[in-house]
Design a protein around this motif. Structure first.
Motif, PDB file in Angstrom:
ATOM      1  N   PHE A  74      36.983  35.188  45.990  1.00 32.97           N
ATOM      2  CA  PHE A  74      38.117  36.029  45.662  1.00 32.97           C
ATOM      3  C   PHE A  74      38.673  35.690  44.284  1.00 32.97           C
ATOM      4  N   SER A  75      38.625  34.420  43.899  1.00 32.84           N
ATOM      5  CA  SER A  75      39.034  34.039  42.538  1.00 32.84           C
ATOM      6  C   SER A  75      38.128  34.713  41.519  1.00 32.84           C
ATOM      7  N   ASP A  76      36.824  34.740  41.817  1.00 36.41           N
ATOM      8  CA  ASP A  76      35.872  35.407  40.924  1.00 36.41           C
ATOM      9  C   ASP A  76      36.167  36.905  40.834  1.00 36.41           C
ATOM     10  N   VAL A  77      36.522  37.514  41.963  1.00 40.15           N
ATOM     11  CA  VAL A  77      36.863  38.935  41.987  1.00 40.15           C
ATOM     12  C   VAL A  77      38.051  39.191  41.069  1.00 40.15           C
ATOM     13  N   CYS A  78      39.096  38.378  41.213  1.00 38.91           N
ATOM     14  CA  CYS A  78      40.304  38.567  40.406  1.00 38.91           C
ATOM     15  C   CYS A  78      40.020  38.364  38.921  1.00 38.91           C
ATOM     16  N   GLU A  79      39.199  37.366  38.603  1.00 41.90           N
ATOM     17  CA  GLU A  79      38.832  37.136  37.205  1.00 41.90           C
ATOM     18  C   GLU A  79      38.053  38.323  36.640  1.00 41.90           C
ATOM     19  N   GLU A  80      37.129  38.861  37.423  1.00 42.84           N
ATOM     20  CA  GLU A  80      36.338  40.011  36.973  1.00 42.84           C
ATOM     21  C   GLU A  80      37.226  41.243  36.767  1.00 42.84           C
ATOM     22  N   ILE A  81      38.181  41.448  37.666  1.00 46.38           N
ATOM     23  CA  ILE A  81      39.103  42.578  37.524  1.00 46.38           C
ATOM     24  C   ILE A  81      39.919  42.415  36.246  1.00 46.38           C
ATOM     25  N   ASP A  82      40.388  41.179  35.982  1.00 46.19           N
ATOM     26  CA  ASP A  82      41.155  40.937  34.748  1.00 46.19           C
ATOM     27  C   ASP A  82      40.300  41.184  33.509  1.00 46.19           C
ATOM     28  N   ARG A  83      39.027  40.763  33.563  1.00 45.25           N
ATOM     29  CA  ARG A  83      38.149  40.861  32.402  1.00 45.25           C
ATOM     30  C   ARG A  83      37.655  42.281  32.170  1.00 45.25           C
ATOM     31  N   ALA A  84      37.187  42.934  33.230  1.00 41.91           N
ATOM     32  CA  ALA A  84      36.504  44.222  33.077  1.00 41.91           C
ATOM     33  C   ALA A  84      37.309  45.419  33.587  1.00 41.91           C
ATOM     34  N   SER A  85      38.467  45.174  34.169  1.00 43.82           N
ATOM     35  CA  SER A  85      39.325  46.226  34.735  1.00 43.82           C
ATOM     36  C   SER A  85      38.737  46.907  35.970  1.00 43.82           C
ATOM     37  N   PHE A  86      37.738  46.277  36.594  1.00 43.73           N
ATOM     38  CA  PHE A  86      37.241  46.744  37.885  1.00 43.73           C
ATOM     39  C   PHE A  86      36.310  45.676  38.450  1.00 43.73           C
ATOM     40  N   TRP A  87      36.003  45.819  39.719  1.00 44.08           N
ATOM     41  CA  TRP A  87      35.031  44.937  40.379  1.00 44.08           C
ATOM     42  C   TRP A  87      34.255  45.804  41.355  1.00 44.08           C
ATOM     43  N   VAL A 113      53.462  50.395  32.593  1.00 38.61           N
ATOM     44  CA  VAL A 113      53.455  50.698  31.157  1.00 38.61           C
ATOM     45  C   VAL A 113      53.390  49.444  30.291  1.00 38.61           C
ATOM     46  N   TYR A 114      53.683  48.277  30.880  1.00 38.79           N
ATOM     47  CA  TYR A 114      53.647  47.020  30.130  1.00 38.79           C
ATOM     48  C   TYR A 114      52.317  46.288  30.285  1.00 38.79           C
ATOM     49  N   GLY A 115      51.396  46.860  31.068  1.00 39.60           N
ATOM     50  CA  GLY A 115      50.087  46.254  31.250  1.00 39.60           C
ATOM     51  C   GLY A 115      50.004  45.292  32.416  1.00 39.60           C
ATOM     52  N   SER A 116      51.055  45.174  33.208  1.00 40.71           N
ATOM     53  CA  SER A 116      51.039  44.289  34.380  1.00 40.71           C
ATOM     54  C   SER A 116      50.460  45.028  35.583  1.00 40.71           C
ATOM     55  N   VAL A 117      49.633  44.335  36.357  1.00 38.77           N
ATOM     56  CA  VAL A 117      49.043  44.945  37.556  1.00 38.77           C
ATOM     57  C   VAL A 117      50.136  45.090  38.612  1.00 38.77           C
ATOM     58  N   ILE A 118      50.306  46.302  39.093  1.00 36.39           N
ATOM     59  CA  ILE A 118      51.313  46.566  40.126  1.00 36.39           C
ATOM     60  C   ILE A 118      50.675  46.972  41.452  1.00 36.39           C
ATOM     61  N   ASN A 119      49.448  47.462  41.408  1.00 47.42           N
ATOM     62  CA  ASN A 119      48.719  47.877  42.605  1.00 47.42           C
ATOM     63  C   ASN A 119      47.228  47.756  42.326  1.00 47.42           C
ATOM     64  N   HIS A 120      46.439  47.930  43.384  1.00 48.32           N
ATOM     65  CA  HIS A 120      44.984  48.053  43.265  1.00 48.32           C
ATOM     66  C   HIS A 120      44.556  49.234  44.117  1.00 48.32           C
ATOM     67  N   VAL A 121      43.443  49.836  43.744  1.00 48.31           N
ATOM     68  CA  VAL A 121      42.820  50.851  44.588  1.00 48.31           C
ATOM     69  C   VAL A 121      41.448  50.317  44.966  1.00 48.31           C
ATOM     70  N   VAL A 122      41.213  50.215  46.270  1.00 53.33           N
ATOM     71  CA  VAL A 122      39.941  49.750  46.806  1.00 53.33           C
ATOM     72  C   VAL A 122      39.222  50.971  47.359  1.00 53.33           C
ATOM     73  N   VAL A 123      37.963  51.161  46.940  1.00 55.01           N
ATOM     74  CA  VAL A 123      37.178  52.302  47.411  1.00 55.01           C
ATOM     75  C   VAL A 123      35.935  51.761  48.104  1.00 55.01           C
ATOM     76  N   LEU A 124      35.702  52.213  49.332  1.00 56.51           N
ATOM     77  CA  LEU A 124      34.554  51.794  50.123  1.00 56.51           C
ATOM     78  C   LEU A 124      33.673  53.002  50.401  1.00 56.51           C
ATOM     79  N   THR A 125      32.404  52.905  49.996  1.00 53.31           N
ATOM     80  CA  THR A 125      31.417  53.957  50.239  1.00 53.31           C
ATOM     81  C   THR A 125      30.373  53.418  51.201  1.00 53.31           C
ATOM     82  N   ASP A 126      30.140  54.117  52.294  1.00 50.42           N
ATOM     83  CA  ASP A 126      29.120  53.699  53.255  1.00 50.42           C
ATOM     84  C   ASP A 126      27.748  54.068  52.703  1.00 50.42           C
TER      85      ASP A 126
END
Length: 151
Positions: A74-87, A113-126
């Protein structure tokens, strides 16, 4: 057109866009899960409900309820989201019938508007049927279709 008429028209246009977004959310075939900034589930759409009905009894589910992440993962996931803006990753999940399913999950941050993460959208495709078809094709490539013997 008066100022109040313009404001009324803008409000009606925004309401229409919200109705369109709600229709997409409710009718898409992918599971969509908006979360807060700590990955606690805010809402789920109909497709997600059909895919993962057995998990919905949790009092305050978060993304860990649906995908088994270790803390390191999960730490890796968060780092990837910060780096690439998605995982994005392929995952295995269990449906309400407890059958193993293959899924493609992606997580995208929503920033203010300040660049702080306020939410995430998780999409699951079967993608279970795709994986099954791939296995069948690999079998046919390597085996005689009539006898099942190796080529």
């Amino acid at each position: 057109m008066t100022t109040s008429e313009k404001l009324m028209q803008q409000m009606q246009e925004k309401e229409e866009r919200l109705r369109q977004a709600a229709a997409v959310f409710d009718n898409t075939s992918e599971g969509v899960i908006p979360t807060d900034d700590c990955f606690n589930v805010i809402n789920i759409n109909n497709a997600f409900e059909k895919m993962l009905v057995k998990y919905l009894g949790h009092k305050s589910p978060n993304i860990h309820t649906f995908v088994n992440f270790t803390n390191d993962d999960f730490s890796d996931v968060c780092e990837e989201i910060d780096r690439a803006s998605f995982w994005k990753r392929e995952v295995v999940y269990h449906s309400d019938s407890n059958s193993e399913r293959a899924g493609l999950i992606s997580i995208h941050p929503i920033k203010d508007v300040y660049g702080s993460v306020i939410n995430h959208v998780v999409v699951l495709t079967d993608i279970t049927e795709i994986r099954y078809a791939q296995k069948q094709l690999m079998f046919l490539v390597n085996n005689d279709p009539l006898t099942g013997l190796s080529n």
